[in-house]
Design a protein around this motif. Structure first.
Motif, PDB file in Angstrom:
ATOM      1  N   MET A 176       0.792  -1.164  -0.002  1.00 25.40           N
ATOM      2  CA  MET A 176       0.080  -0.012  -0.006  1.00 25.40           C
ATOM      3  C   MET A 176       0.798   1.330   0.009  1.00 25.40           C
ATOM      4  N   VAL A 177       0.222   2.408  -0.440  1.00 26.11           N
ATOM      5  CA  VAL A 177       0.930   3.586  -0.292  1.00 26.11           C
ATOM      6  C   VAL A 177       0.421   4.601   0.733  1.00 26.11           C
ATOM      7  N   HIS A 178       0.961   5.067   1.617  1.00 25.30           N
ATOM      8  CA  HIS A 178       0.523   5.567   2.616  1.00 25.30           C
ATOM      9  C   HIS A 178       0.667   7.334   2.177  1.00 25.30           C
ATOM     10  N   ALA A 179      -0.211   7.858   2.893  1.00 20.88           N
ATOM     11  CA  ALA A 179      -0.213   9.305   2.916  1.00 20.88           C
ATOM     12  C   ALA A 179       0.522   9.640   3.861  1.00 20.88           C
ATOM     13  N   PRO A 180       1.859  10.325   3.566  1.00 22.48           N
ATOM     14  CA  PRO A 180       2.731  10.668   4.851  1.00 22.48           C
ATOM     15  C   PRO A 180       2.165  11.459   5.642  1.00 22.48           C
ATOM     16  N   LEU A 181       1.315  12.694   5.293  1.00 22.24           N
ATOM     17  CA  LEU A 181       1.185  13.800   6.194  1.00 22.24           C
ATOM     18  C   LEU A 181       0.301  13.376   7.376  1.00 22.24           C
ATOM     19  N   ARG A 182      -0.451  12.152   7.005  1.00 25.74           N
ATOM     20  CA  ARG A 182      -1.618  11.821   8.178  1.00 25.74           C
ATOM     21  C   ARG A 182      -1.024  10.528   9.068  1.00 25.74           C
ATOM     22  N   LEU A 183      -1.118  10.757  10.499  1.00 17.74           N
ATOM     23  CA  LEU A 183      -0.753   9.879  11.380  1.00 17.74           C
ATOM     24  C   LEU A 183      -1.851   9.511  11.947  1.00 17.74           C
ATOM     25  N   LYS A 184      -1.951   8.065  12.318  1.00 14.76           N
ATOM     26  CA  LYS A 184      -3.013   7.475  13.210  1.00 14.76           C
ATOM     27  C   LYS A 184      -2.949   7.848  14.551  1.00 14.76           C
ATOM     28  N   GLN A 185      -3.903   7.819  15.418  1.00 15.12           N
ATOM     29  CA  GLN A 185      -3.943   8.295  16.592  1.00 15.12           C
ATOM     30  C   GLN A 185      -2.872   7.237  17.415  1.00 15.12           C
ATOM     31  N   THR A 186      -3.136   6.080  16.983  1.00 15.70           N
ATOM     32  CA  THR A 186      -2.413   5.086  17.832  1.00 15.70           C
ATOM     33  C   THR A 186      -1.188   5.362  17.442  1.00 15.70           C
ATOM     34  N   ASP A 187      -0.626   5.616  16.171  1.00 17.11           N
ATOM     35  CA  ASP A 187       0.883   5.660  15.920  1.00 17.11           C
ATOM     36  C   ASP A 187       1.381   6.773  16.742  1.00 17.11           C
ATOM     37  N   LEU A 188       0.303   7.767  16.947  1.00 19.85           N
ATOM     38  CA  LEU A 188       0.864   9.182  17.540  1.00 19.85           C
ATOM     39  C   LEU A 188       1.155   8.613  19.167  1.00 19.85           C
ATOM     40  N   GLU A 189       0.226   8.046  19.660  1.00 15.60           N
ATOM     41  CA  GLU A 189       0.553   7.686  20.945  1.00 15.60           C
ATOM     42  C   GLU A 189       1.726   6.977  21.378  1.00 15.60           C
TER      43      GLU A 189
END
Ligand SMILES: [Zn+2]
Length: 202
Positions: A1-14
């Motif tokens: 998959m190709v991720h949109a790099p400017l968006r971070l998931k909440q769980t990733d952030l935590e």
């Protein structure tokens, strides 16, 4: 998959906050700096279509019409020029329809080039990725990509098609991408650079 790099998931952030407080603070600052104002659904607004700017023309009329693109002008009629929700919905529907036709054509060409049977295609409205390919060989592409340059659309499709052969991002995977889309590196970089812009429509 190709991720949109400017968006971070909440769980990733935590998770990152615990270990990489400084890193995240720098990232968030960069993200704020690159944040763009939300789209204004008014006459004369600028939109993107296959990497080119087009102008939205809103014409007051007795009936609502579907948008139509002619010579760089996307025009539609409306019974209420202040009904931005209805205008936005019709324009986004128009983008969906164009995206489906355009992506299907490119998918056919690139699947043929790769020597794979045509996989089923669906549009996605994902917040975090541009495309995906699942184990049932279904390819999903973010409708927002229709705003991007053709080279970027071709790259994302080539990327997802390559996952039919390699369900990973190994060197072998990138060799498959290169076999059907040699200029993938430039396109990947260009996609990163215009990510925020492609999400401006909401
Ligand atoms: Zn991938």
């Amino acid at each position: 998959m190709v991720h949109a790099p400017l968006r971070l998931k909440q769980t990733d952030l935590e998770g990152l906050l615990l270990t990489k407080a400084r890193w995240i603070s720098t990232k968030l600052k960069a993200r704020q700096a690159s944040a763009l104002p939300a789209m204004q659904w008014v006459d004369g607004a600028s939109l993107l279509w296959l990497g080119e700017p087009i102008t939205l023309e809103i014409i007051p009329a007795a009936r609502n019409s579907r948008p139509r693109l002619e010579q760089g002008i996307l025009s539609l009629t409306t019974t209420n020029i202040n009904d931005h929700v209805s205008i936005a919905r019709r324009v986004v529907q128009w983008y969906h329809k164009q995206a489906m036709e355009d992506f299907a054509r490119r998918l056919q060409l690139l699947a043929t080039k790769l020597g794979e049977p045509l996989p089923p295609l669906a549009l996605s409205n994902a917040r975090t990725r541009w495309g995906s390919c699942n184990s049932r060989r279904e390819i999903r592409l973010n409708w927002r990509l229709i705003q991007a340059k053709p080279s970027i659309i071709n790259y994302v499709i080539a990327h997802e098609l390559a996952h039919l052969r390699e369900m990973n991002h190994s060197a072998r995977f990138w060799a498959v991408v290169a076999s059907i889309y040699p200029e993938y590196r430039q396109a990947e970089l260009a996609l990163k650079q215009c990510s925020a812009l492609l999400y401006q429509l909401g």
